[in-house]
Design an enzyme around this catalytic site. Structure first.
Site, PDB file in Angstrom:
ATOM      1  N   ASP A   1       0.880  -1.158   0.000  1.00 50.58           N
ATOM      2  CA  ASP A   1       0.000   0.000   0.000  1.00 50.58           C
ATOM      3  C   ASP A   1       0.927   1.220   0.000  1.00 50.58           C
ATOM      4  O   ASP A   1       2.136   1.102   0.217  1.00 50.58           O
ATOM      5  CB  ASP A   1      -0.950  -0.001   1.203  1.00 50.58           C
ATOM      6  CG  ASP A   1      -2.170   0.884   0.950  1.00 50.58           C
ATOM      7  OD1 ASP A   1      -2.083   1.758   0.066  1.00 50.58           O
ATOM      8  OD2 ASP A   1      -3.204   0.715   1.623  1.00 50.58           O
TER       9      ASP A   1
HETATM   10  C1  BGC Z   1      -4.969   3.235  -0.071  1.00 51.58           C
HETATM   11  C2  BGC Z   1      -5.028   2.263  -1.220  1.00 51.58           C
HETATM   12  C3  BGC Z   1      -4.823   2.994  -2.513  1.00 51.58           C
HETATM   13  C4  BGC Z   1      -3.502   3.717  -2.459  1.00 51.58           C
HETATM   14  C5  BGC Z   1      -3.170   4.485  -3.709  1.00 51.58           C
HETATM   15  C6  BGC Z   1      -3.733   4.090  -0.116  1.00 51.58           C
HETATM   16  O1  BGC Z   1      -3.808   5.137   0.802  1.00 51.58           O
HETATM   17  O2  BGC Z   1      -5.028   2.552   1.153  1.00 51.58           O
HETATM   18  O3  BGC Z   1      -6.246   1.574  -1.215  1.00 51.58           O
HETATM   19  O4  BGC Z   1      -4.889   2.103  -3.583  1.00 51.58           O
HETATM   20  O5  BGC Z   1      -3.529   4.641  -1.382  1.00 51.58           O
HETATM   21  O6  BGC Z   1      -3.971   5.586  -3.834  1.00 51.58           O
END
Ligand code: BGC
Length: 734
Positions: free
Chosen positions: A266
């Site tokens: 993530d």
């Molecule tokens: C989120 C993800 C997301 C990623 C990219 C993170 O803060 O938890 O679900 O895909 O950001 O935007």
């Protein structure tokens, strides 16, 4: 003349060289060769520095590939309800494109509420087409974390509380996306069931709950959906961050399940070079410097899987083999996506996609209460329809965090109703107001609550019917990433407002828009109630179609709505269970999540999992099984007859729950093991069969670390919700 001659000669030479190259195309570029052979060939050509570049971000949403070898960049986008706008290379600012306004599809809670896997396939394909058209190689979706309790800010991005439902719905979504040559990226692996303290909270959970409740949808996505990428979560489990986790990734995901795709962090969930190198993280993505701090721009070289990793490899402190494993996985993804010359080209923001979005929205809306046939609101019956509530006009595709969307079109409920009934019949006022969209803080409402209310009370006085549109709104603490809700109650004074409106006009129905259950102290007094969701581009059209009766509602709740917060299993054990003591939390309710808790504790839910009404009524025939006795490899064939008794066409989701009669350890009272959405014309009757493999009624024996079906009697219930069984049949398993 001379010049022309020289030119001609060099062209011939170029031609000869090109021909020579065509006959000796490198194996990795030859798509007649098996993928694994191409992977090994490419791997042998890539330098150490190039390998390091491949495994971490070069911008907010891409990795560089190997330009020297023609191996393309990998471009990513959020997910899961539409393809995000383009942003700057190294900031979160909009890139200001004018051709990136997408179709917004309904939130995954809505998709789950359709209980219709065919729609999930159509959804996956449509969003996959949009991602492909926008030249994305990975769509950061779908989310399959289990709805553990109703405060989680991101429940709207997931498929509800039941592992069987989530598994059945996630597989077609993944296949639909990937048939476009775009990788899905199932997230957030694993145990990311709350936003509060998501970056560090350390989850303690039994293996039984892990395997029976929280992992099945991920496993189905891997083994049945064949997903090509998975995102590791922010939180910890057993003291280790989940994005580089020895047990979760190396042992379970890549070991037990045989996952051959990539694990992407993530954004900023990697924390340690050694662990990331050894425990299964293949691609590190981030938000800022080494993913974690705000201090620097263009910090990609500082990432854990960048320069620090290179240095440790050069010093011999880490093995080459785990790096090569990451590269193999990334190459596999390249060959499946941007190096697959046969992938389609996609399409974007089309009428077809808007129709898909509307259809799913219509099937997902859940009718919860309908006293004296309050719904449908017939056009001929009423002169003055009054609509109250901010959610009737608020753009609900903005906000929520990473699922925020820039859309080509969003039809609000008010617009939908005006299109449906005509402007002369509809009057509107907000009644309450919240603050502007904000993801990381609460901005106070700029409105004067008293005057908003006063105006609403005046307007409903002589209304024939009142429709109240409330709920949550994807702001911080209202169904949004990075913060949980702080109360189970509706915000912005909505409860008091509903009560006050009811004192003036009793003919009132409520339409709640949210991704979570809420307390409903006014429930007994309202005539009608619909649970609606963040419905996407065609929200208003779909809502108006259901309210007016052009569409007969057929959604069912994908989670239980408890009467009060303490009736939820995770909450019942106090703060150590949710949200934890800021360092650690224990999932004390164990396997008893959602209806499993309501069942075992005999606490009725306000609205149970699987509940949802229709404008018609259904008659359930008796369930029967094709045999009396089965063995482990058998498939149990259950059949029942369903009749649409009313005058309207409609659909009913029939649910099959199973109870083991004398288990050697405590099991849930019943568990969903099958469902079927049956479409019936008015008056029609259909005999339907549902097949349940005996293996799927197993429990997870955490001592033996295996799935076990005990010889016993098992009762299969045919039900219209988790709290309403219509008939049962008991069979023997040898
Ligand atoms: C989120 C993800 C997301 C990623 C990219 C993170 O803060 O938890 O679900 O895909 O950001 O935007």
């Amino acid at each position: 003349m001379k010049k022309v001659f020289i030119c001609g000669l060099s062209s011939i030479l170029v031609l000869l060289q090109t021909n020579a190259q065509i006959t000796s195309v490198p194996v990795y570029l030859d798509d007649s060769k098996p993928i694994e052979m191409r992977v090994e060939d490419a791997l042998s050509r890539i330098t150490l520095e190039e390998k390091i570049a491949m495994i971490h971000a070069q911008s907010k949403f891409s990795t560089p590939g190997v330009p020297r070898l023609g191996i393309p960049e990998i471009g990513m986008s959020d997910g899961p309800h539409g393809v995000n706008k383009e942003i700057d290379w190294d900031s979160w600012n909009s890139a200001g494109w004018t051709n990136d306004s997408c179709t917004a599809f309904p939130a995954l809670t809505c998709l789950a509420a359709t209980f219709n896997p065919e729609l999930s396939a159509i959804y996956g394909n449509a969003i996959g087409e949009e991602a492909r058209f926008r030249k994305k190689d990975i769509l950061l979706a779908p989310g399959v974390n289990i709805y553990r309790m109703p405060l989680n800010g991101r429940n709207f991005e997931y498929f509800g509380e039941d592992p069987h439902l989530a598994s059945q719905m996630v597989v077609p979504y993944i296949k639909g996306v990937q048939q476009n040559g775009v990788s899905a990226c199932m997230k957030h692996f694993a145990l990311n069931n709350q936003e509060k303290w998501r970056g560090h909270i350390d989850v303690e959970i039994s293996d039984r709950a892990l395997y029976e409740i929280y992992l099945p949808a991920f496993k189905a996505g891997v083994q049945e959906g064949g997903v090509w990428a998975i995102m590791g979560s922010y939180n910890k489990y057993r003291g280790q961050h989940c994005s580089h986790h020895k047990r979760l990734i190396n042992e379970i995901l890549k070991g037990e399940w045989g996952f051959d795709g990539i694990v992407v962090s993530d954004w900023g969930s990697a924390h340690d070079t050694r662990e990331a190198a050894l425990y299964g993280l293949d691609v590190e993505m981030g938000t800022y410097t080494n993913g974690l701090t705000l201090s620097k721009n263009f910090a990609y070289n500082d990432y854990f899987l960048a320069q620090p990793y290179l240095e440790m490899l050069e010093k011999g402190e880490l093995p080459q083999a785990t790096l090569d494993d990451k590269i193999r996985r990334i190459l596999r993804l390249n060959f499946r996506t941007n190096m697959n010359r046969n992938r389609p080209y996609g399409s974007f923001a089309t009428k077809e996609h808007a129709d898909v979005s509307r259809k799913i929205a219509e099937e997902g809306i859940v009718l919860l209460k309908n006293t004296n046939d309050f719904f449908p609101v017939h056009k001929e019956r009423y002169k003055k329809i009054v609509v109250i509530g901010e959610n009737a006009i608020r753009p609900l595709l903005v906000g929520g965090g990473s699922s925020d969307l820039k859309v080509k079109k969003e039809v609000s409920p008010l617009e939908g109703l005006i299109n449906q009934y005509g402007a002369d019949k509809i009057s509107y006022t907000m009644g309450y107001g919240s603050g502007p969209p904000a993801y990381d803080r609460v901005i106070p409402s700029p409105y004067n609550a008293d005057s908003l209310k006063r105006e609403a009370l005046l307007l409903v006085k002589d209304a024939d019917v009142v429709l109240f549109f409330g709920g949550l709104n994807k702001n911080n603490q209202q169904d949004s990433e990075s913060a949980d809700r702080i109360t189970y109650d509706l915000p912005f004074g909505q409860n008091e407002l509903i009560e006050d409106l009811l004192k003036v006009n009793k003919n009132l129905g409520v339409i709640l828009i949210s991704g979570n259950g809420v307390a409903m102290p006014w429930l007994d007094k309202v005539q009608g109630l619909m649970q609606s969701w963040y419905l996407g581009s065609e929200a208003g059209t779909a809502t108006a179609n259901v309210i007016a009766g052009n569409v007969n509602p057929s959604g069912k709740l994908p989670f239980s709505i408890p009467q009060k917060l303490e009736d939820n299993g995770a909450i019942a054990f106090g703060t150590i269970s949710y949200p934890g003591d800021s360092i650690r939390q224990i999932y004390k309710e164990d396997i008893f999540v959602g209806y499993r808790w309501h069942d075992i504790k005999k606490i009725p839910a306000l609205f149970p999992f699987g509940y949802g009404l229709s404008y018609t009524t259904f008659d359930y025939g008796k369930i029967s099984a094709d045999k009396k006795e089965y063995s482990i490899d058998d498939i149990i064939k259950l059949s029942f007859t369903l009749t649409n008794k009313g005058n309207l066409d409609g659909a009913e989701t029939v649910q099959i729950y199973v109870t083991q009669n004398n288990p050697s350890l405590v099991r849930p009272t019943k568990e969903l093991k099958g469902f079927q959405k049956v479409f019936l014309k008015a008056g029609e009757s259909k005999t339907t069969e549902i097949s349940i493999p005996v293996k799927t009624i197993a429990f997870f024996d955490d001592k033996a670390h295996e799935w076990v079906v005990e010889p016993d009697k098992f009762t299969f219930h045919c039900a219209t919700s988790s709290a309403d069984i219509r008939s049962s049949v008991t069979v023997n398993v040898k």
